[in-house]
Enzyme design. Sequence first.
Site, mmCIF file in Angstrom:
data_model
loop_
_atom_site.group_PDB
_atom_site.id
_atom_site.type_symbol
_atom_site.label_atom_id
_atom_site.label_comp_id
_atom_site.label_asym_id
_atom_site.label_seq_id
_atom_site.Cartn_x
_atom_site.Cartn_y
_atom_site.Cartn_z
ATOM 1 N N HIS A 115 0.432 5.641 -4.149
ATOM 2 C CA HIS A 115 0.388 6.702 -3.702
ATOM 3 C C HIS A 115 0.643 7.677 -4.924
ATOM 4 C CE1 HIS A 115 0.994 10.470 -1.648
ATOM 5 N NE2 HIS A 115 0.313 9.826 -0.598
ATOM 6 N N ILE A 118 0.759 -1.079 0.009
ATOM 7 C CA ILE A 118 -0.236 0.060 0.124
ATOM 8 C C ILE A 118 0.812 1.375 -0.056
ATOM 9 C CG2 ILE A 118 -0.060 0.051 2.617
ATOM 10 C CD1 ILE A 118 -3.105 1.099 2.071
ATOM 11 N N CYS A 119 0.283 2.489 -0.612
ATOM 12 C CA CYS A 119 0.811 3.681 -0.515
ATOM 13 C C CYS A 119 2.169 3.639 -1.601
ATOM 14 C CB CYS A 119 1.338 4.175 0.994
ATOM 15 S SG CYS A 119 1.442 5.932 1.131
ATOM 16 N N ALA A 120 3.174 4.113 -0.839
ATOM 17 C CA ALA A 120 4.626 4.336 -1.461
ATOM 18 C C ALA A 120 5.374 2.524 -1.684
ATOM 19 C CB ALA A 120 5.571 4.945 -0.890
ATOM 20 N N SER A 173 -2.622 -0.867 -3.297
ATOM 21 C CA SER A 173 -3.536 0.219 -2.783
ATOM 22 C C SER A 173 -2.736 1.768 -2.824
ATOM 23 C CB SER A 173 -4.213 -0.123 -1.488
ATOM 24 O OG SER A 173 -5.185 0.708 -1.113
#
Length: 181
Positions: free
Chosen positions: A123, A102-104, A149
């Site tokens: 992200h 998720i994210c980075a 995500s």
Amino acid sequence: MSKIGIFMASGCEEIEGLTVVDIARRAGIEIDMISVTGTKEVCGSHKITFFADTTKEQADYAAYDGIVLPGGMPGTTNLGADETVNRVIRQFAGEGKLVAAICAAPSVLGQAGLLNGKKAACHPGFEEKLTGAEVRTEQVVVDGNIITSRGMGTAIPFALEIVRYFADDAAVEKLKTALVY
């Protein structure tokens, strides 16, 4: 029963990691927080200190059905630089086990060559690091055994998709009701 591990590095985004742990446990999925810091103590990107269940040296990777990478900075950089993390995500992807980020952190999957021909999200600003992926902007993207995500605000839907991977729609709906989500 399924069991997963979640790597926790110094500088990880606490909400992204701990939300997955909380929701997986509510769903009856065993999950170990695996510290990559050399001790069980981990300090996240917002200076929240918590204790992992085990360390990367002590974890029993053969017992896991999947592995998760939370984002955050410099947590993502720390995960990407860790030999154990890279070995495990490549092994799990090769065995068809769940690999989620998720994210980075999807950038770690990209640098490991795991996103070639896959749909993936991250992200905003990290898209170019999803090497080989078809970059998507949905909150959560599931492509086979890879779940990605976009960030802290998508931590609950991300965790619910991890539960769905191991359970079913009914388990996810039950969780949503319990969470008032």
